[in-house]
Scaffold this active site. Sequence first.
Site, mmCIF file in Angstrom:
data_model
loop_
_atom_site.group_PDB
_atom_site.id
_atom_site.type_symbol
_atom_site.label_atom_id
_atom_site.label_comp_id
_atom_site.label_asym_id
_atom_site.label_seq_id
_atom_site.Cartn_x
_atom_site.Cartn_y
_atom_site.Cartn_z
ATOM 1 N N GLY A 43 88.408 35.310 9.035
ATOM 2 C CA GLY A 43 89.581 34.466 8.753
ATOM 3 C C GLY A 43 89.864 33.537 9.915
ATOM 4 N N SER A 115 81.987 35.841 11.667
ATOM 5 C CA SER A 115 82.835 34.652 11.806
ATOM 6 C C SER A 115 83.982 34.983 12.783
ATOM 7 C CB SER A 115 83.330 34.208 10.429
ATOM 8 O OG SER A 115 83.914 32.935 10.484
ATOM 9 N N TRP A 116 85.249 34.786 12.375
ATOM 10 C CA TRP A 116 86.361 35.142 13.265
ATOM 11 C C TRP A 116 86.262 36.603 13.693
ATOM 12 C CZ3 TRP A 116 90.066 34.537 16.623
ATOM 13 C CH2 TRP A 116 91.017 35.546 16.787
ATOM 14 N N ASP A 271 74.139 26.942 9.551
ATOM 15 C CA ASP A 271 75.580 27.217 9.570
ATOM 16 C C ASP A 271 76.310 25.949 9.991
ATOM 17 O OD1 ASP A 271 78.193 28.061 10.102
ATOM 18 O OD2 ASP A 271 77.540 30.028 10.813
ATOM 19 N N HIS A 299 76.719 29.686 6.941
ATOM 20 C CA HIS A 299 77.793 30.498 7.503
ATOM 21 C C HIS A 299 78.025 31.772 6.696
ATOM 22 C CE1 HIS A 299 81.207 30.982 10.193
ATOM 23 N NE2 HIS A 299 81.952 31.325 9.147
#
Length: 320
Positions: A43, A115-116, A271, A299
């Site tokens: 997120g 990711s985050w 990505d 990604h």
Amino acid sequence: MAGWYPLVEPHRTGMLDVGDGNRVYWEVCGAPDGKPALVVHGGPGSGCYPGTRRYFDPERYRTVLFDQRGCGRSTPHASDPATDMRHNTTPHLVADMERLREHLGVDRWLLYGGSWGSTLALAYAERYPERVSEIVLSAVTTTRRTEIDWLYRGVGRFFPEQWERFLAGVPGTPPDGDVVAAYARLTEHPDPAVREKATADWCAWEDAVLLGETGGAHRPYGDRPSAALLALVRICAHYFAHGAWLEEGVLLREAPRLAGIPGVLVHGRFDMGGPLATAWELHRAWPGSELTVVEDAGHMGNDTTAAHVLRALDRFAAGG
């Protein structure tokens, strides 16, 4: 795809009081006496996804998932404009993870994030390296301001029409202005119609960047329930407008603290949202880490990405 484990249900769940009026949802799946592993979702603000449990052998792992502050089943929810965001920062989330470890009686655990989630896992591991046994990361990010600027401005050179619409969502903001901060202000606007439009415009941009990976079959951001969308965008804009409260480049500079912790990094060559350079820099800075580049992935990853993650988790479950 061969290799996925069955989707198991949690055998323990709870709400952990982490202070500041926040309660964090957590769940435990798999073997009660298995190898502890913590899933750190992305997120920021996406909430944990049940399908992630399928990466972990339920006969060998004691897998913990949690919803970070303000999202998923954690309370108060960021979709409520009355929810105070001042106590929702990276240091708060790192402290929540450590409090959860203590609450569950875990000595050391494997961290898995994408990711985050990779940023937050790194922040935790560099703060508490003695509490981390191994790390597996995909779609690697460190949330530097340069990475944020790429995602919300630089990559627009590949999507000029969509980026122009994204910029138009914050009238009066020049092309070289702080677009993310402008959206963060709109997510705090007292008018619900303004908040909803800002949320829709933000998601349209995020989905445009991922369009080549989904083929338009679905919208990874926009196809969420409205409350989840409002929380996701509000939290994302809040974090990225503040550089995630991380000193620029600190996670790379402090990567030598991870020496001795086995690490596997899996990143797609294509990505667009988080270019491979970050994973490469982390690999160079983290002694003993392994980097696998998936040539045909972006990604969101693909079956090959998942296979590399599964292989790493199986190897660590076996003690290798």
